[in-house]
Motif scaffolding. Sequence first.
Motif, short mmCIF file in Angstrom:
data_model
loop_
_atom_site.label_atom_id
_atom_site.label_comp_id
_atom_site.label_asym_id
_atom_site.label_seq_id
_atom_site.Cartn_x
_atom_site.Cartn_y
_atom_site.Cartn_z
N ASP A 220 0.82 -1.21 0.00
CA ASP A 220 0.00 0.00 0.00
C ASP A 220 0.86 1.27 0.00
OD1 ASP A 220 -2.26 -1.60 0.11
OD2 ASP A 220 -2.32 -1.57 2.30
N ALA A 221 0.31 2.34 -0.57
CA ALA A 221 1.03 3.61 -0.62
C ALA A 221 1.29 4.17 0.76
CB ALA A 221 0.24 4.62 -1.46
N LEU A 222 0.42 3.85 1.71
CA LEU A 222 0.56 4.37 3.07
C LEU A 222 1.26 3.40 4.01
CD1 LEU A 222 -0.43 7.23 4.05
CD2 LEU A 222 -1.29 6.49 1.84
N PHE A 223 2.03 2.46 3.45
CA PHE A 223 2.86 1.60 4.29
C PHE A 223 3.85 2.47 5.04
CE2 PHE A 223 6.59 -1.40 4.64
CZ PHE A 223 6.02 -2.21 5.62
N ALA A 224 4.18 2.07 6.28
CA ALA A 224 4.94 2.95 7.17
C ALA A 224 6.38 3.19 6.73
CB ALA A 224 4.93 2.38 8.58
N SER A 225 6.98 2.29 6.01
CA SER A 225 8.40 2.40 5.69
C SER A 225 8.62 2.67 4.21
CB SER A 225 9.16 1.13 6.09
OG SER A 225 9.05 0.90 7.47
N GLN A 226 9.70 3.36 3.92
CA GLN A 226 10.06 3.65 2.53
C GLN A 226 10.68 2.41 1.90
OE1 GLN A 226 9.75 5.03 -0.44
NE2 GLN A 226 10.31 7.06 0.28
N LEU A 227 10.23 2.07 0.70
CA LEU A 227 10.78 0.94 -0.03
C LEU A 227 11.52 1.42 -1.26
CD1 LEU A 227 7.68 -1.43 0.16
CD2 LEU A 227 9.69 -1.42 1.65
N GLY A 228 12.43 0.61 -1.77
CA GLY A 228 13.23 1.03 -2.91
C GLY A 228 12.48 1.01 -4.23
N ALA A 229 11.58 0.05 -4.39
CA ALA A 229 10.86 -0.07 -5.66
C ALA A 229 9.71 0.92 -5.73
CB ALA A 229 10.33 -1.49 -5.81
N ALA A 230 9.26 1.18 -6.95
CA ALA A 230 8.13 2.08 -7.15
C ALA A 230 6.88 1.46 -6.54
CB ALA A 230 7.93 2.36 -8.63
N SER A 231 6.11 2.26 -5.82
CA SER A 231 4.87 1.79 -5.22
C SER A 231 3.69 2.37 -5.98
CB SER A 231 4.81 2.19 -3.74
OG SER A 231 4.80 3.59 -3.61
N ARG A 232 2.48 2.09 -5.49
CA ARG A 232 1.29 2.59 -6.17
C ARG A 232 0.16 2.74 -5.15
NH1 ARG A 232 -2.41 -1.54 -7.16
NH2 ARG A 232 -1.67 -3.62 -6.56
N ILE A 233 -0.88 3.43 -5.54
CA ILE A 233 -2.08 3.55 -4.72
C ILE A 233 -2.92 2.30 -4.95
CG2 ILE A 233 -4.15 4.90 -4.27
CD1 ILE A 233 -2.60 7.32 -5.44
N THR A 234 -3.21 1.57 -3.90
CA THR A 234 -3.91 0.29 -4.02
C THR A 234 -5.41 0.45 -3.73
OG1 THR A 234 -3.64 -0.31 -1.71
CG2 THR A 234 -1.82 -0.87 -3.21
N THR A 235 -6.15 -0.59 -4.04
CA THR A 235 -7.57 -0.62 -3.70
C THR A 235 -7.78 -0.48 -2.20
OG1 THR A 235 -8.03 -2.03 -5.61
CG2 THR A 235 -9.69 -1.99 -3.86
N THR A 236 -6.88 -1.05 -1.42
CA THR A 236 -6.98 -0.95 0.04
C THR A 236 -6.79 0.49 0.50
OG1 THR A 236 -6.04 -3.19 0.16
CG2 THR A 236 -6.16 -1.95 2.21
#
Length: 260
Positions: A220-236
Amino acid sequence: MPLVVFLRRHLLGWRFWFAWIWGLAIAFGIHWGSYGLSPEVAAQLPALRSHPLPETLAALPRTVNAEDYFAEVTATPAGHLIWTDFPVKVYLPAPDPLASPAAQTRQQQWQQAVTAAIAQWQPYLPLVLTPEPETADIVVRRQAPPVQKQVDPKTGASRYFLGRNAETRYEFYVDADQILRHRMTIFLNDHQGAIATENTARHELGHALGIWGHSPNSEDALFASQLGAASRITTTDINTLRKIYQQPTRLGWPMPDFKQ
């Protein structure tokens, strides 16, 4: 640390200035802050009421047993941080023309990444860029978050929060029509790469649009930690956003009558 509220006359009406504001730091996935509203102050705020669901969220297809992380979202002294007037106006600083060529390039990359993140939230809540920070609902500042100090009320020990890439803050005010409203400020460092900047901007914009909490799911885009890969806005993420906008809030409602 208690929440202190100051009332002062402004050209546009009364403003509530919250001297200590709850922040969310993506780098650590933590909440810091505390609230302590006296009954006298609480009585000066509008009652909790629900607004109609924004058309963009209402038009989305509904999923039976849709997953969300609403349980992780925190309400503020004014209730959930819901926007009620659209489009929401967002301000981004332009590149500094006096900066070095290398700095201007980095600033342009930062602006492009943040603009891309804004566009990704656009289908869910109407957003528009504005050149005037004074009238913006969300002000994005191209700088590292200010150093924050937290004092343990039991031990008196101090903790300092440094090295964060981003932070979102809010303030409440009363407009000329005596409506309780809020304004958001996002501090976003420009020292990250393009993908990390876009990920972080997407995350912080989620907070600024009302998701005042973090998802436990790394997708999810609002996951607490920064990740290296590109993220996205999910249905959740969107299910959570829609549920927030169905909640009662004090924002967007007239202030009760009170004496100066």
